[in-house]
Design a protein around this motif. Structure first.
Motif, PDB file in Angstrom:
ATOM      1  N   GLU A   1       0.813  -1.219   0.000  1.00  0.00           N
ATOM      2  CA  GLU A   1       0.000   0.000   0.000  1.00  0.00           C
ATOM      3  C   GLU A   1       0.845   1.266   0.000  1.00  0.00           C
ATOM      4  O   GLU A   1       0.391   2.323  -0.443  1.00  0.00           O
ATOM      5  CB  GLU A   1      -0.947   0.006   1.206  1.00  0.00           C
ATOM      6  N   THR A   2       2.068   1.195   0.523  1.00  0.00           N
ATOM      7  CA  THR A   2       2.932   2.385   0.559  1.00  0.00           C
ATOM      8  C   THR A   2       3.888   2.451  -0.635  1.00  0.00           C
ATOM      9  O   THR A   2       4.690   3.372  -0.735  1.00  0.00           O
ATOM     10  CB  THR A   2       3.750   2.426   1.861  1.00  0.00           C
TER      11      THR A   2
ATOM     12  N   TYR B   1       1.719   1.132  -6.257  1.00  0.00           N
ATOM     13  CA  TYR B   1       0.325   0.960  -5.840  1.00  0.00           C
ATOM     14  C   TYR B   1      -0.493   2.223  -6.105  1.00  0.00           C
ATOM     15  O   TYR B   1      -1.704   2.247  -5.929  1.00  0.00           O
ATOM     16  CB  TYR B   1       0.278   0.616  -4.345  1.00  0.00           C
TER      17      TYR B   1
ATOM     18  N   SER C   1      -4.810   3.909  -5.549  1.00  0.00           N
ATOM     19  CA  SER C   1      -5.265   5.038  -4.723  1.00  0.00           C
ATOM     20  C   SER C   1      -6.057   6.045  -5.554  1.00  0.00           C
ATOM     21  O   SER C   1      -6.652   6.966  -5.006  1.00  0.00           O
ATOM     22  CB  SER C   1      -4.064   5.730  -4.072  1.00  0.00           C
TER      23      SER C   1
ATOM     24  N   SER D   1      -7.481  -4.117  -6.930  1.00  0.00           N
ATOM     25  CA  SER D   1      -6.820  -3.835  -5.654  1.00  0.00           C
ATOM     26  C   SER D   1      -6.102  -5.072  -5.138  1.00  0.00           C
ATOM     27  O   SER D   1      -4.936  -5.012  -4.715  1.00  0.00           O
ATOM     28  CB  SER D   1      -7.831  -3.353  -4.617  1.00  0.00           C
TER      29      SER D   1
ATOM     30  N   ARG E   1      -1.995  -5.513  -4.976  1.00  0.00           N
ATOM     31  CA  ARG E   1      -1.436  -5.761  -3.652  1.00  0.00           C
ATOM     32  C   ARG E   1      -0.578  -7.025  -3.652  1.00  0.00           C
ATOM     33  O   ARG E   1       0.532  -7.035  -3.118  1.00  0.00           O
ATOM     34  CB  ARG E   1      -2.574  -5.879  -2.634  1.00  0.00           C
TER      35      ARG E   1
END
Length: 601
Positions: free
Chosen positions: A217-218, A222, A226, A241, A245
């Motif tokens: 997610e960071t 990715y 967002s 998603s 991931r």
């Protein structure tokens, strides 16, 4: 300042010779029938189309950069030795088929296709002996950094539809294999004494370290998730998603860690402490081949070095005249430092104020350029701020329109701190990156009904040479009547001249990195760019030579036409001749302009 585009293919001919130019190309007695010409043209086009698709599949990121988005789901593994060998075998096959066609049988358009294709294949085949695949990363470009720059969806690879989201993920999922091959290549390079200079890899290391993240997610990769469009279905959002991931967590992050650790612990300690390409095995020939690629000429490094010194002296003489008009009375070399210290040349408080200047300049050019150009692209030019995601590492640049017309050409201004955005260079920057520079050339190429290998290909000397020539038009449009804007133009031109000196100095004359940095400081009068520019030339030997060599050739051809034609000379007609067939090697451009001059007489 750069046009962010990968020029495909690498046409780096050691000797510049078109098979169809000169006495040997003379047609036998009798006229070629229309049927024979059509058949020959068709044969050339068939080879050209196969050739382009082979290149695009071999280097799909290059195709994306050039506005061809058909291969956006592919990464390619061109650095793999077996794949590289197979590609060169293809090139030799294309060249053999092309040689079987008699140039005199072709019509005018077919002849141009033939000549450019022959040149490009000759150049590609000439590069086979040089192990460029053993140098897969540097601080200027690498596959991981390129894909990271795509993550925002505002660069050459669009990420806005479900299909485009899947394509980007597909490309990212192939990155670990690329990284592992790159590491294997660099280890092979260490064994063979073919490594990057240590200094540029020290500069590159933070880029690779910053790509490593603690979680999917960071991760920068990715980012598309967002920004999922509200219009996507719930099922697509959930599927994408989860897929992003998983790929990032299981494959991408571990591979990026491997790369960063390898570069820091194993590669940098083993890298060479020498500076230029000439220090490598077969390095002198390697650099000469790159010079031929960058300039599309037979100029030798020593000749280019001398041209650079001559241009530096000419521009500094202009500084002597200009300084007093700006209120400066010191030595010419000190003018840039003085200008950089004047608060009046940093008038901006907001990004919008910077953009407003460019929009106003764009409007002014809309009134002036029709007097100089009858041939203009239909595609619009958008003016946009560089996204925050890539702003810290970007410079002002141009991106091409999409080949299908779905995306305009874009001039990107990079404003990290408005208060530090200098105003003197803005006019020349826009003339180069916007119009009539890259936009008039690159966007027009999408509209000329050219074969793909020409529409999406090209060479640096014409592309950057045209953009640098376009800057000079500011003077006759009255845009440099303001001494500060004329200084900005000369200052940028001086940098391009300095490049000729230091690039050839480092790669052909044994200059050290420190020697180049010092020369740039002494000659340009400031050290803001000395280190980064020197390291750019170390990473991309000869790439920066095309700007000045190409620009000088176009100026030379214009002067020749004006002298020969006198009152019959038409500037719009000359520009149409230069741009009308898209990107050409400089020798082919010169032959074309000479034919035009003869036809006008």
């Amino acid at each position: 300042m750069t046009y962010r585009r990968t020029l495909l293919p690498i046409a780096a001919a050691v000797a510049f010779a078109f098979a169809s130019i000169g006495p040997a190309a003379a047609a036998p007695a009798g006229k070629v029938s229309a049927e024979v010409a059509a058949s020959a043209d068709k044969a050339v086009l068939a080879i050209a189309n196969e050739y382009y698709d082979a290149v695009a599949r071999f280097e799909p990121i290059g195709a994306t950069e050039n506005g061809d988005n058909r291969f956006d789901d592919q990464l390619g593994l061109s650095i793999a030795p077996a794949r590289r060998a197979a590609q060169f075998k293809l090139y030799r096959g294309f060249a053999k088929r092309l040689q079987a066609i008699k140039p005199y049988q072709l019509d005018v358009k077919g002849r141009i296709n033939y000549d450019i294709l022959a040149y490009e294949l000759q150049g590609l085949i000439a590069m086979e002996r040089f192990p460029e695949h053993l140098l897969p990363v540097n601080q200027m470009d690498s596959v991981p950094v390129t894909l990271a720059n795509y993550a925002g969806g505002e660069a050459s690879q669009p990420i806005g539809t479900v299909k485009e989201y899947d394509a980007y993920l597909s490309r990212v999922s192939q990155m670990p294999a690329w990284i592992d091959q790159a590491i294997a290549n660099m280890r092979e390079g260490i064994k063979k004494g073919v490594t990057q200079p240590q200094a540029i890899m020290i500069s590159a290391l933070p880029q690779f370290q910053h790509l490593v993240s603690d979680s999917a997610e960071t991760s920068i990769f990715y980012t598309p998730i967002s920004k999922l469009p509200a219009s996507f279905s719930a099922a697509d959002k959930q599927r994408l998603s989860a897929a992003y991931r998983k790929v990032i967590a299981d494959k991408v992050i571990p591979s990026l860690k491997r790369l960063a650790t390898f570069v820091e612990k194993e590669y940098i300690p083993a890298c060479r402490t020498s500076t230029g390409l000439g220090a490598l095995p077969d390095g002198a020939a390697w650099y000469q081949a790159r010079v031929a690629n960058a300039t599309t000429t037979t100029l030798k490094p020593d000749e280019i070095h001398a041209i650079g010194l001559k241009e530096v002296a000419r521009i500094q003489a202009q500084f002597e005249v200009l300084g007093p008009k700006l209120g400066y009375t010191g030595p010419a070399a000190g003018l840039p430092v003085w200008v950089a210290a004047q608060p009046k040349f940093y008038p901006f408080k907001t990004e919008e104020e910077v953009q407003a200047v460019y929009h106003k300049l764009n409007d002014v050019l809309d009134t002036k350029l029709p007097l100089m150009f009858t041939l203009q692209p239909k595609a619009k030019l958008d003016l946009r701020l560089e996204p925050e995601l890539s702003r810290a590492t970007a410079s002002d640049h141009y991106t091409a329109p999409a080949g299908d017309g779905s995306r305009p050409g874009v001039f990107w201004s990079v404003v990290n701190d408005p208060a530090k955005y200098g105003s003197p260079g803005m006019t020349t920057l826009f003339l180069h990156e916007g119009k009539p520079g890259h936009h008039f050339h690159i966007a027009l190429m999408q509209e000329l009904n050219l074969p793909n290998f020409r529409k999406f290909g090209g060479n640096n000397a014409f592309t950057e040479g045209w953009a640098l020539y376009a800057e000079t038009l500011g003077k006759e449009m009255g845009l440099f009547d303001d001494p500060a804007q004329y200084f900005g133009h000369l200052n940028d031109e001086l940098l391009r001249a300095v490049r000729l000196v230091v690039d050839t100095g480092m790669h052909a004359q044994g200059w050290t990195r420190e020697q180049s940095i010092q020369y740039m400081k002494d000659t340009l009068g400031y050290d803001v760019v000395a280190k980064s520019e020197t390291e750019r030339y170390m990473a991309w030997p000869a790439q920066a030579l095309g700007y000045k060599v190409g620009s000088l050739k176009i100026q030379e051809l214009r002067a020749r036409a004006q002298k020969a034609l006198g009152d019959k000379f038409s500037l719009p007609a000359f520009h149409a001749v230069v741009l009308g067939d898209g990107t050409l090697p400089l020798a082919l451009l010169e032959a074309k302009v000479d034919r035009w001059i003869a036809s006008q007489q």
